[in-house]
Design an enzyme around this catalytic site. Structure first.
Site: not given
Ligand code: EPU
Length: 339
Positions: A239, A335, A165
């Site tokens: 998420s 995130e 990520r």
């Protein structure tokens, strides 16, 4: 001529759907339009924010500055070899529609990434990933406008420093470039990645014995639909937290205390811990406060059922971080980008 809108609601442009406004708002559908906007006196010295599909952001207040919505479209086949096809895609194209385009042509590589919300331009920024595949595995290059020079620059795979990520566009190059197109390397004779447990099981349920690009895409769509809320129905940004990666020693101490902890060993010897498991174990899953809360099927996902304020959702995420830290000694990272 580009059109500016003042004090514009951007609620409908983010998948969380919180009620917020942008001081100035403008869309662009070409590099020429983008350059025109950036050279305009009205945006000079104002904070700028690029909006793609708005699927990985939470606004906790109105945006004092200019929000630029990327609507650059187009899919061009740049090169074709015996085994591969290179397709350049406009940053404003919807990610899942591009996946379906490749599936319909039986081109492999991104079928595991079906149904991820958002636009193509955002996909390399955070190296989107799911079910054992990340964008870096199929990424060839991207073009981005340098905000200082207003010149287009090309970035190859190794220039982007992709990680879990992560990419340079979230780190050293943050706010310095606007991604305008991405080129993907797709396979005519794909090697399938079905090792991620849930996919194998889903293919079995579907009675598939010979995996194909289409079958895997269908399996991923079925899994995601059963677990994750559809942003068109319930506001969310996928998420909300990253899965933390910890060193082997800390992991062994944790495993001793919590033997059923969900985790994935990493190639470098570290362990990735399923943040959803940690949050779930602490009783957060399905918790609802007013019109927001934690999703009932996946504790990593925070949801907005109505007109909740971004600030309240953010505060909930802080409470979750605190409680995970207290019990497991792990500091979860968000995130989702917070504004
Ligand atoms: N788990 C729980 N409770 C929960 C959620 C998960 O116990 O509420 C456990 C599961 O039982 C499983 C483990 O945690 O053992 C992992 O769960 P899952 O397979 O759902 O994957 P994840 O690690 O929670 C990651 C990505 C997702 C991606 C899936 C599938 C991150 C932060 N999330 O989730 O990506 O779809 O793997 O590959 O890496 C996103 O980034 O927005 C996203 C949805």
């Amino acid at each position: 001529m580009v059109q500016f809108e003042y004090n514009k609601s951007i609620q409908e442009y983010t998948t969380f759907g919180v009620p917020v406004k942008a001081e100035l708002f403008c869309t662009f559908s070409s590099v020429t339009e983008l350059k025109e906007i950036l050279s305009d006196k009205r945006v000079e010295n104002k904070p700028q924010l690029i909006l793609g599909g708005g699927s990985n952001m939470l606004f906790t207040k109105n945006f004092e500055g200019v929000v630029l919505k990327n609507e650059i479209l187009g899919k061009t086949t740049l090169k074709e070899t015996e085994k591969e096809v290179f397709i350049q895609v406009g940053a404003g194209e919807n990610w899942h529609e591009f996946v379906l385009h490749c599936v319909s042509k039986n081109l492999g590589g991104i079928e595991n990434l079906s149904l991820i919300p958002g636009n193509v331009g955002a996909s390399p920024m955070q190296n989107i990933g799911a079910y054992g595949v990340e964008i870096k595995d199929v990424f060839s290059s991207l073009q981005a406008l340098n905000l200082q020079t207003l010149e287009i620059e090309e970035f190859e795979n190794e220039d982007c420093n992709f990680g879990y990520r992560e990419s340079i566009f979230k780190n050293t190059h943050k706010g310095k470039y606007i991604i305008t197109s991405v080129t993907f390397r797709l396979q005519k004779e794909p090697v399938f990645n079905t090792s991620y447990g849930a996919i194998e099981a889903q293919l079995n349920t579907m009675g598939v014995t010979e995996p194909s690009v289409k079958a895997i895409s269908d399996a991923v769509i079925a899994i995601r639909t059963s677990k994750l809320p559809d942003p068109k129905e319930i506001g969310n940004a996928g998420s909300f937290f990253k899965n933390p990666v910890i060193d082997k020693k800390s992991f062994e101490v944790l495993l001793d205390k919590f033997p059923s902890i969900a985790h994935y060993p990493q190639p470098d010897g570290k362990e990735k811990i399923a943040a959803g498991w940690l949050i779930d174990q602490l009783g957060w899953k399905g918790k609802t406060i007013g019109e927001y809360g934690v999703h009932k099927n996946q504790a990593l996902v925070l949801v907005n059922y109505g007109e909740s304020e971004g600030r309240d959702i953010y505060n909930l995420s802080s409470e979750i971080i605190d409680s995970v830290k207290e019990t497991y000694g792990i500091e979860l990272e968000r995130e989702v980008n917070i504004y």
